[in-house]
Design an enzyme around this catalytic site. Structure first.
Site, PDB file in Angstrom:
ATOM      1  N   GLY A  11     -13.495 -17.515  44.127  1.00 24.03           N
ATOM      2  CA  GLY A  11     -14.510 -18.564  44.256  1.00 24.03           C
ATOM      3  C   GLY A  11     -13.877 -19.955  44.189  1.00 24.03           C
ATOM      4  CB  SER A 126     -23.709 -25.167  34.411  1.00 26.57           C
ATOM      5  OG  SER A 126     -24.451 -26.136  35.098  1.00 26.57           O
ATOM      6  CE1 TYR A 151     -25.720 -21.192  38.029  1.00 25.49           C
ATOM      7  CE2 TYR A 151     -26.782 -23.317  37.731  1.00 25.49           C
ATOM      8  CZ  TYR A 151     -25.646 -22.540  37.744  1.00 25.49           C
ATOM      9  OH  TYR A 151     -24.433 -23.113  37.466  1.00 25.49           O
ATOM     10  CE  LYS A 155     -23.395 -20.313  35.079  1.00 21.57           C
ATOM     11  NZ  LYS A 155     -22.242 -19.401  35.058  1.00 21.57           N
TER      12      LYS A 155
HETATM   13  C1  UD1 Z   1     -26.911 -27.997  40.138  1.00 21.28           C
HETATM   14  C2  UD1 Z   1     -26.771 -27.860  38.650  1.00 21.28           C
HETATM   15  C3  UD1 Z   1     -25.392 -27.436  38.298  1.00 21.28           C
HETATM   16  C4  UD1 Z   1     -25.026 -26.200  39.046  1.00 21.28           C
HETATM   17  C5  UD1 Z   1     -25.123 -26.449  40.529  1.00 21.28           C
HETATM   18  C6  UD1 Z   1     -24.839 -25.161  41.234  1.00 21.28           C
HETATM   19  C7  UD1 Z   1     -28.161 -29.372  37.348  1.00 21.28           C
HETATM   20  C8  UD1 Z   1     -28.269 -30.702  36.707  1.00 21.28           C
HETATM   21  N1  UD1 Z   1     -27.024 -29.140  37.984  1.00 21.28           N
HETATM   22  O1  UD1 Z   1     -26.187 -29.110  40.514  1.00 21.28           O
HETATM   23  O2  UD1 Z   1     -25.309 -27.170  36.928  1.00 21.28           O
HETATM   24  O3  UD1 Z   1     -23.756 -25.762  38.700  1.00 21.28           O
HETATM   25  O4  UD1 Z   1     -26.442 -26.876  40.833  1.00 21.28           O
HETATM   26  O5  UD1 Z   1     -25.154 -25.215  42.596  1.00 21.28           O
HETATM   27  O6  UD1 Z   1     -29.038 -28.532  37.288  1.00 21.28           O
HETATM   28  N2  UD1 Z   1     -28.526 -33.531  47.298  1.00 21.28           N
HETATM   29  C9  UD1 Z   1     -29.029 -34.142  48.430  1.00 21.28           C
HETATM   30  N3  UD1 Z   1     -28.895 -33.507  49.634  1.00 21.28           N
HETATM   31  C10 UD1 Z   1     -28.271 -32.300  49.752  1.00 21.28           C
HETATM   32  C11 UD1 Z   1     -27.754 -31.679  48.588  1.00 21.28           C
HETATM   33  C12 UD1 Z   1     -27.915 -32.330  47.367  1.00 21.28           C
HETATM   34  O7  UD1 Z   1     -29.590 -35.230  48.370  1.00 21.28           O
HETATM   35  O8  UD1 Z   1     -28.193 -31.765  50.871  1.00 21.28           O
HETATM   36  C13 UD1 Z   1     -28.654 -34.235  46.015  1.00 21.28           C
HETATM   37  C14 UD1 Z   1     -29.438 -33.455  44.989  1.00 21.28           C
HETATM   38  O9  UD1 Z   1     -30.808 -33.733  45.082  1.00 21.28           O
HETATM   39  C15 UD1 Z   1     -28.800 -33.958  43.708  1.00 21.28           C
HETATM   40  C16 UD1 Z   1     -27.355 -34.264  44.077  1.00 21.28           C
HETATM   41  O10 UD1 Z   1     -27.361 -34.379  45.489  1.00 21.28           O
HETATM   42  O11 UD1 Z   1     -29.399 -35.152  43.311  1.00 21.28           O
HETATM   43  C17 UD1 Z   1     -26.398 -33.189  43.679  1.00 21.28           C
HETATM   44  O12 UD1 Z   1     -26.894 -31.940  44.130  1.00 21.28           O
HETATM   45  P1  UD1 Z   1     -26.025 -30.611  44.110  1.00 21.28           P
HETATM   46  O13 UD1 Z   1     -24.680 -30.859  44.666  1.00 21.28           O
HETATM   47  O14 UD1 Z   1     -26.839 -29.531  44.716  1.00 21.28           O
HETATM   48  O15 UD1 Z   1     -25.798 -30.319  42.575  1.00 21.28           O
HETATM   49  P2  UD1 Z   1     -26.852 -30.254  41.371  1.00 21.28           P
HETATM   50  O16 UD1 Z   1     -28.181 -29.875  41.854  1.00 21.28           O
HETATM   51  O17 UD1 Z   1     -26.711 -31.509  40.593  1.00 21.28           O
END
Ligand code: UD1
Length: 340
Positions: A11, A126, A151, A155
């Site tokens: 991974g 996490s 999920y 954790k």
């Molecule tokens: C979440 C979890 C983290 C976990 C991870 C696994 C929380 C705080 N964090 O991370 O612990 O390990 O998922 O996948 O619960 N975003 C966009 N557009 C996109 C994708 C993401 O705007 O296409 C934004 C999201 O809304 C967020 C930020 O980018 O605000 C980060 O998102 P992402 O990378 O998916 O991670 P988390 O959701 O923070």
């Protein structure tokens, strides 16, 4: 030479950690059923380190097969347990898949540690365990709120299972709470390989920039943050990887103050989604095609780490800044494109 079993070694974080372990003199074996990973990543590990790692293609939910790996390797000094499903949205749609996969596999691996007297255990946790915190930065003592997804709940439960197993004397353990791991190894041979459409921000950005995705969405611009988008603590995957090596050093030198210790692994900085996009556009000299979409269910508004405990007790000092995180992620995406 200490032998470490890494689960989920094919991974994203597992593969970077194997590289760091090898570079720090550990002998490593891996278990990965490749249900969400690509075994070819082992070639990337070999290209960086010059070492071929044995991966057992075993499902940790199968106790007999898992036990057989320990029977073949009775000299394991420590386990780093990464293997788990991690897609927040999928877990909301199919919670039982997550409870079964993430919890049964953990119980099986802990059972094996007990039977085969493995002294050290490191668990991939996490920042999701904090739920929606009242304020950031969060310290390890910040109260854990209700998980925002199944999920996240796996954790929280996972941490309890490891902590109580350590309290019962099965092993000494470390829980590492990752914030948002991003980027790729600077040498370019390993990086994130999302299966299907990426759910996470940085692969969504790089895949859009390279043209694999037509456009990406920013989930929400009306949050109570400085520019309306969510705030996260992005941390380079190689910094996260090195923390595992440091956690093993601490365990093997018996420096633990408790049978189970917990550390936040974040940079300590909060960045909004728009700031991440701006940084990417700057380092890649491209204009990203994105639109603003509705808020994503389950998203936490703001979370970033207080990482003082890891700095002090693990001597962990993150080395990569946001520009370097985006640059290495971009280099990796471009290299994947060249291989096509
Ligand atoms: C979440 C979890 C983290 C976990 C991870 C696994 C929380 C705080 N964090 O991370 O612990 O390990 O998922 O996948 O619960 N975003 C966009 N557009 C996109 C994708 C993401 O705007 O296409 C934004 C999201 O809304 C967020 C930020 O980018 O605000 C980060 O998102 P992402 O990378 O998916 O991670 P988390 O959701 O923070």
């Amino acid at each position: 030479m200490q032998k470490i079993l890494v689960t989920g070694g094919c991974g994203y974080i597992g593969s970077h950690t194997i590289v760091d372990l090898i570079e720090n003199g550990y002998d490593v074996i891996s278990i990965d059923n490749n249900s969400r990973s690509n075994p070819e990543i082992m070639q990337g590990i070999a290209a960086i380190t010059g070492k071929s790692i044995k991966n057992y293609k075993v499902d940790l939910c199968n106790f007999e097969e898992t036990q057989a790996v320990f029977q073949e390797n009775t000299d394991i000094d420590g386990v780093i347990h990464f293997a788990a499903f991690k897609a927040v949205g999928e877990s909301v749609e199919n919670p039982l898949l997550y409870f079964n996969n993430n919890i049964v596999s953990l119980i099986n691996i802990v059972k094996c540690c007990d039977i085969f007297s493995v002294p050290h255990f490191v668990f991939s946790s996490s920042c999701t365990v904090y739920g929606n915190p009242d304020e950031s930065p969060v310290t390890e003592n910040t109260q854990l709120k209700k998980a925002t997804s199944p999920y996240g709940y796996t954790k929280q439960v996972g941490e309890e299972i490891v902590e109580q197993s350590a309290a019962a004397g099965i092993f000494n353990a470390t829980l590492l709470r990752y914030f948002n791991p991003v980027g790729a190894h600077p040498k370019g041979h390993i990086g994130e390989l999302p299966i299907g459409k990426p759910a996470n921000l940085v692969p969504a950005i790089t895949q859009t920039a390279i043209g694999k995705l037509p456009q990406m969405q920013v989930f929400g611009n009306d949050y109570p943050t400085k520019d309306g988008s969510c705030v996260r603590d992005y941390i380079h995957v190689c910094d996260i990887a090195h923390a595992h090596t440091l956690a093993l050093h601490r365990l093997s030198k018996n420096k633990q103050e408790e049978a189970c210790e917990v550390f936040n692994l974040g940079s300590g900085n909060g960045y909004t989604v728009f700031e991440v996009i701006d940084t990417f556009e700057k380092i890649s000299q491209t204009k990203l095609n994105f639109s603003v979409a509705a808020r994503r269910p389950g998203d936490v508004i703001t979370i970033f780490a207080n990482n003082e405990k890891a700095q002090e007790k693990l001597s962990w000092h993150p080395r990569f800044n946001l520009e370097e995180m985006m640059q290495t992620a971009w280099n990796w995406e471009k290299q994947l494109d060249n291989l096509k």
